[in-house]
Design an enzyme around this catalytic site. Structure first.
Site: not given
Ligand code: C5P
Length: 220
Positions: A29-32, A95
């Protein structure tokens, strides 16, 4: 209350990160946080739009006045977006993970004593904005975001062209700016007309200004 320039207009907004499965219990995943996309969905709804918010996994509340469809992966998000076409306007804020695990496992991958960890082979995800920007049922106005850490204007312009968007909202997500997960944002609006640099604003204020700009561009 307030003017409703987008009354009766259908708007698709994507927001949040995507989760790309490794196995049933693990993901990339990512930090969005979804804060900016959700705020934009709410601001467009306030202008009268019929907003379909297609959100990846987030912990923030559903915004008022919009229909929320929750998805996990980029492929799920693309399918949900295409299922909502035709639409008048699309604003792609999510994102989306660029890559997913090529062959995610059906069962939890087990650690094998004495064995080296299995490498994770990645493959490219579909580009949702690019797909919508070149779609047979392309919305009349297509807006994308560009999270950059350098050469924000140059990269934003290239993205406008490549993705078939009418407008790119480019922000500098260098960690020192605290944009990802934070409550403020500083964006540059890039279109065929050129670049417009906005000041540092609360994400809610970016959303309101952007919704007003979208309504004006759609009308014009
Ligand atoms: O290429 P890049 O990821 O920087 O482009 C960002 C823009 O493209 C955002 O509007 C994002 O929502 C969209 N995007 C997408 N699908 C992808 C990658 C990005 O819709 N797979």
């Amino acid at each position: 209350t307030g003017p409703k320039p987008l009354l009766g207009r259908k708007v698709i907004v994507t927001s949040g990160p995507t989760h790309e499965p490794i196995d049933p219990v693990r993901y990339i995943a990512n930090r969005s946080s979804g804060k900016q996309g959700h705020a934009i969905a709410a601001a467009l709804a306030k202008l009268g739009a019929d907003v379909m918010l297609i959100s990846g996994p987030v912990t923030i509340a559903d915004p008022a006045g919009v229909t929320v469809l929750r998805v996990e992966s980029a492929r799920d998000m693309l399918a949900a977006v295409e299922a909502q076409l035709p639409a008048d306007i699309a604003v792609m804020v999510a994102a989306v993970a660029d890559w997913r695990v090529a062959a995610s496992a059906d069962q939890k991958i087990k650690k094998q004593p004495g064995e080296a960890p299995a490498p994770l082979a990645l493959t490219e995800n579909p580009d949702i904005l690019k797909t919508v920007g070149h779609h047979a049922q392309r919305p009349r106005l297509v807006v994308g975001f560009a999270a950059e850490t350098e050469n924000v204007e140059t990269n934003g312009r290239a993205k406008l062209e490549r993705k078939g968007a009418d407008m790119i909202v480019a922000n500098d997500v260098s960690p020192e700016n605290g944009v990802m997960g934070g409550d403020r944002n500083r964006v540059n609006i890039i279109s065929a007309d050129g670049i417009d640099v906005w000041p540092d604003l609360a994400k809610d204020d970016v959303a309101e200004r952007l919704a007003a700009l979208i309504a004006a561009r759609f009308a014009g």
